[in-house]
Structure formats: C-alpha cells, structure tokens
Design a protein around this motif. Structure first.
Motif, mmCIF file in Angstrom:
data_model
loop_
_atom_site.group_PDB
_atom_site.id
_atom_site.type_symbol
_atom_site.label_atom_id
_atom_site.label_comp_id
_atom_site.label_asym_id
_atom_site.label_seq_id
_atom_site.Cartn_x
_atom_site.Cartn_y
_atom_site.Cartn_z
ATOM 1 N N VAL A 1 7.929 -6.640 -3.980
ATOM 2 C CA VAL A 1 8.579 -7.651 -3.134
ATOM 3 C C VAL A 1 8.960 -7.070 -1.774
ATOM 4 O O VAL A 1 8.702 -7.687 -0.718
ATOM 5 C CB VAL A 1 9.824 -8.225 -3.857
ATOM 6 N N ALA A 2 9.567 -5.876 -1.782
ATOM 7 C CA ALA A 2 9.997 -5.273 -0.511
ATOM 8 C C ALA A 2 8.800 -4.978 0.388
ATOM 9 O O ALA A 2 8.850 -5.209 1.608
ATOM 10 C CB ALA A 2 10.781 -3.987 -0.794
ATOM 11 N N THR A 3 7.711 -4.493 -0.199
ATOM 12 C CA THR A 3 6.528 -4.178 0.624
ATOM 13 C C THR A 3 5.881 -5.455 1.155
ATOM 14 O O THR A 3 5.372 -5.477 2.278
ATOM 15 C CB THR A 3 5.512 -3.362 -0.191
ATOM 16 N N ILE A 4 5.904 -6.517 0.351
ATOM 17 C CA ILE A 4 5.385 -7.804 0.840
ATOM 18 C C ILE A 4 6.172 -8.255 2.070
ATOM 19 O O ILE A 4 5.599 -8.670 3.081
ATOM 20 C CB ILE A 4 5.478 -8.876 -0.269
ATOM 21 N N THR B 1 5.250 -6.135 5.007
ATOM 22 C CA THR B 1 3.872 -6.405 5.428
ATOM 23 C C THR B 1 3.776 -7.713 6.209
ATOM 24 O O THR B 1 3.148 -7.774 7.277
ATOM 25 C CB THR B 1 2.960 -6.485 4.182
ATOM 26 N N VAL B 2 4.393 -8.760 5.675
ATOM 27 C CA VAL B 2 4.343 -10.059 6.350
ATOM 28 C C VAL B 2 5.094 -10.000 7.681
ATOM 29 O O VAL B 2 4.661 -10.593 8.685
ATOM 30 C CB VAL B 2 4.923 -11.156 5.432
ATOM 31 N N LEU B 3 6.210 -9.271 7.716
ATOM 32 C CA LEU B 3 6.966 -9.130 8.972
ATOM 33 C C LEU B 3 6.106 -8.440 10.043
ATOM 34 O O LEU B 3 6.063 -8.892 11.205
ATOM 35 C CB LEU B 3 8.242 -8.322 8.719
ATOM 36 N N ILE B 4 5.419 -7.370 9.664
ATOM 37 C CA ILE B 4 4.548 -6.672 10.629
ATOM 38 C C ILE B 4 3.434 -7.602 11.102
ATOM 39 O O ILE B 4 3.081 -7.641 12.286
ATOM 40 C CB ILE B 4 3.960 -5.391 9.999
ATOM 41 N N ASP B 5 2.886 -8.383 10.163
ATOM 42 C CA ASP B 5 1.827 -9.320 10.563
ATOM 43 C C ASP B 5 2.339 -10.324 11.584
ATOM 44 O O ASP B 5 1.677 -10.585 12.587
ATOM 45 C CB ASP B 5 1.292 -10.043 9.321
ATOM 46 N N ILE C 1 -1.944 1.629 14.105
ATOM 47 C CA ILE C 1 -1.464 3.016 14.205
ATOM 48 C C ILE C 1 -0.021 3.027 14.721
ATOM 49 O O ILE C 1 0.844 3.762 14.223
ATOM 50 C CB ILE C 1 -2.384 3.844 15.125
ATOM 51 N N GLY C 2 0.242 2.195 15.729
ATOM 52 C CA GLY C 2 1.607 2.085 16.232
ATOM 53 C C GLY C 2 2.568 1.576 15.169
ATOM 54 O O GLY C 2 3.688 2.092 15.028
ATOM 55 N N ALA C 3 2.126 0.570 14.421
ATOM 56 C CA ALA C 3 2.973 0.032 13.350
ATOM 57 C C ALA C 3 3.241 1.092 12.288
ATOM 58 O O ALA C 3 4.353 1.186 11.745
ATOM 59 C CB ALA C 3 2.294 -1.183 12.718
ATOM 60 N N ALA D 1 -1.946 -14.845 2.305
ATOM 61 C CA ALA D 1 -2.128 -14.411 0.917
ATOM 62 C C ALA D 1 -2.726 -13.008 0.851
ATOM 63 O O ALA D 1 -2.363 -12.196 -0.014
ATOM 64 C CB ALA D 1 -3.020 -15.401 0.181
ATOM 65 N N THR D 2 -3.626 -12.710 1.783
ATOM 66 C CA THR D 2 -4.224 -11.365 1.830
ATOM 67 C C THR D 2 -3.158 -10.306 2.082
ATOM 68 O O THR D 2 -3.126 -9.263 1.412
ATOM 69 C CB THR D 2 -5.285 -11.306 2.942
ATOM 70 N N TRP D 3 -2.286 -10.582 3.036
ATOM 71 C CA TRP D 3 -1.204 -9.623 3.314
ATOM 72 C C TRP D 3 -0.273 -9.494 2.114
ATOM 73 O O TRP D 3 0.185 -8.387 1.788
ATOM 74 C CB TRP D 3 -0.403 -10.065 4.541
ATOM 75 N N ILE D 4 0.037 -10.616 1.471
ATOM 76 C CA ILE D 4 0.963 -10.575 0.331
ATOM 77 C C ILE D 4 0.372 -9.752 -0.816
ATOM 78 O O ILE D 4 1.030 -8.848 -1.362
ATOM 79 C CB ILE D 4 1.288 -12.009 -0.138
#
Length: 376
Positions: free
Chosen positions: A157-160, A163-167, A187-189, A277-280
């Motif tokens: 959950v935390a990584t999702i 990940t979505v926030l960075i996207d 790379i910056g992210a 969904a791909t990012w999740i």
C-alpha cells in the motif's frame, strides 16, 4: 559424421566463435561439477585442479538460494517490464520503490512484533537509533506471523501511494514527451526518493529479522521458514499476475495498450485508467519484493534497492524487455547463476558471472528469451 556435415560445423564455428567457446566452457563446467559431486580431483598446472570436493547438500543449498533470489528479481522485474511495455520508458526509480516497500513494510512489522518492547518511533523507523535488538523485538515468521503478514500489506500500500504520487507529480505532465525525457526524470525521482528515505530512516545498515527457531525439518530437509514464506508469497503473486493478464478485462486492456497504444485509444480502452493500474500493480510488486528481500537477507539499508536495480534490469533485459513472463524467466536465470557460480568463484565475483551470462545470451538472442512477447 559426413564430409558435408563437418563443413557445416566448421562454418558455424567460424561464424559464431564466441558461441562455440561459450558452449565448450559450459560443457567443461558441467563435467567439473559432476566430478566435484563425485569427489574426483585431477591435478592440473599451476596448482589448479579439475573437480574437487562439493557435497550434494551444499550444491542443493546453492540451487535453493538461486531460486529464492531469482523469485525476488523476477517479482521486482514484473513492474519494471510493465512500465516499459505500457508507458514506453525505463523507470530508474524502480529500485528506490523497492527500498520504499522494504522500510515501510518492516516498520509496520516491527511495530506489531515488538509492541511494548520499545517506543513506537524506534520500531516504526526500523530500528533507527539505539534500543532493543532484533531478537528482543522478535521480528520473525515464528514469533510474529501477524506482523510479518501485515508488513506485506503495508509494503504494497505504501509503495503504491508513493508510486502514484510520483506519477502525478512527475511522469503524468511529461506523458507525451518521449522515453528519454521520462528516463531522465525517473533518475531524478530515484535520487529524490532515496534521500527522503535516508532522511527519514537514517543511513545505517541494521539487522531487522530475528532468526530464532526459523529453521525446521521437513521430509528430511532443513527449511528456513523465512525463505519458505518468501517463495509462497512470490509464487502466489506471480500466479495472480498470470490470471489477471489472461482472465480479466484489465489484463486484456493492458495487453492491448502494450501492443498498440493508438489502436487501444481508438477502440475505447480507458488508457489513463490502464496507466494508473500499471503503476498500482508495478508499485505493489516492487514494494513487496523489497520487503521479502529483507525477510530473506535479514538486514536493511537506504540504498538496498539501488544495488538491486542492476540485477532487476538484467533480468528484464535477459527475459525480453516488455514481457512479464520474460522478466520472471530472466530473474530465475540471473538468480540461479548468481548463486550457483559460487561453486567456482568467490562471492566477490558472482555478480559479474550473472552479467556475463546475460551478455552471452543477448549476443545470440538480442531480443531476450521471451523477445517479441510484450506484457504477456
């Protein structure tokens, strides 16, 4: 062997000399392995020997370790491969998503396992500072199975969320700018995320899991319950990915997006939902793989995922970048070579052996093992 056949073999060797040398080296290594298992040792020049001593138990342990490590590489590689096939760029922040899952998952696991043994901050920040040791906290599948299971969920959950926030902050505004721009942005992210993790959790390498009573006997074999848990969770997730891709509308939409994004848009597939969904899914698998890696390894550090990233990329490229099944197969090959090569070389060089195998395969199959099969 007829004359014409001899000529054919001669021509093949001249056309692909490195392949011939690689096959010859592989045959010699197999013969040497058989000699070692049989206890046969033949002196050679320079103090070297052909064969030697290798117990079947040690060889079996190396093969098992190769499977465990290969599952981690394969599980983490699925998300990287999905990102490439659907969003068309190599996401260099994937390794730090692995680290994110490791820290957040183990923070939750230690909080449950060590409740009452130390203050909440010490446990939640994964032993960042001084306090009870890992055995006093009891972070193991034997002493705190609920905590270990909860850690898997929290890691996902935390990584999702990250990940979505960075996207939303980085990748979405650049969606149509091409793969190179997105690669540089990733790379910056990655750097930003890594130093946030270091700032929050500290930069020290520390022990996390308790290994007390995690070894057990099953059918005459010694089983590490942490590794067994890792295998069960990883195989279950891989099977779930297979069923999702082959049996659900989301899976079919993902495959359509990977094959032809423009055609998917024309046919009414909600591409932005598929991207989310791909990012999740990719983020969840990355986070869980980091959590499971620490379960097997026992220690954690802020650049853990960065060190794994090269192996994950190697697995994805070897399997055929863009193919989920290729990522799994590539992970197994890299993990197997990484561990079994210890029969012949010191541990300082086994990473190089895994990359040499990757290069040899790509020399003669540039598209990878599952090349041409995108997403599924």
């Amino acid at each position: 062997m007829g004359g014409s056949e001899s000529l054919t073999w001669g021509a093949r060797i001249r056309e692909q000399p490195f392949l011939f040398v690689a096959i010859l080296a592989g045959v010699l290594l197999v013969l040497d392995l058989i000699a070692r298992l049989a206890g046969v040792e033949i002196p050679m020049i320079g103090g070297r020997t052909f064969g030697g001593q290798l117990t079947f138990g040690r060889f079996r342990g190396l093969v098992w370790n190769g499977i465990v490590v290969g599952l981690i590489f394969g599980l983490a590689g699925i998300g990287l491969s999905m990102t490439y096939s659907i969003l068309n760029f190599a996401n260099f922040s994937h390794g730090d998503l692995v680290t994110t899952g490791a820290f957040t998952g183990w923070g939750a696991a230690l909080l449950v396992a060590g409740w009452g043994t130390a203050d909440t901050g010490y446990l939640l920040l994964v032993r960042s500072g001084s306090g009870p040791n890992v055995n006093e906290i009891g972070g193991s599948i034997v002493e705190a199975p609920l905590g270990i299971f909860l850690g898997v969920v929290v890691a996902a959950v935390a990584t999702i969320l990250v990940t979505v926030l960075i996207d939303r902050l980085v990748y979405k505004p650049m969606r149509d700018r091409g793969g190179i721009s997105l690669l540089i942005a990733s790379i910056g992210a990655a750097l930003a995320l890594r130093y946030v993790i270091q700032l929050v959790y500290g930069g020290s390498n520390r022990g996390v899991t308790s290994t007390r009573d995690v070894e057990t006997e099953l059918l005459g074999l010694s089983i590490d319950l942490h590794e067994a848990s890792l295998v069960i969770v990883a195989v279950g997730l891989m099977l779930g990915m297979h069923l999702m891709l082959q049996r659900t509308k989301l899976g079919k939409a993902m495959r359509a997006m990977a094959d032809n994004k423009d055609l998917a848009l024309v046919t009414g597939i909600p591409t932005e939902r598929v991207v989310t969904a791909t990012w999740i899914i990719g983020g969840a698998l990355a986070g869980i793989s980091g959590y499971l890696y620490v379960l097997e390894r026992g220690t954690i550090e802020f650049n853990l995922g960065w060190f794994l990233l090269l192996f994950i990329f190697a697995a994805v490229i070897l399997g055929g970048i863009g193919s989920i099944y290729g990522a799994i197969a590539g992970g197994f090959v890299i993990g197997f070579v990484h561990e079994v090569s210890l029969v012949w070389i010191p541990s300082d060089f086994n990473a190089a052996a895994a990359f040499v195998i990757m290069i040899l395969v790509l020399l003669y199959r540039p598209q990878g093992i599952f090349g041409g099969v995108t997403t599924a």
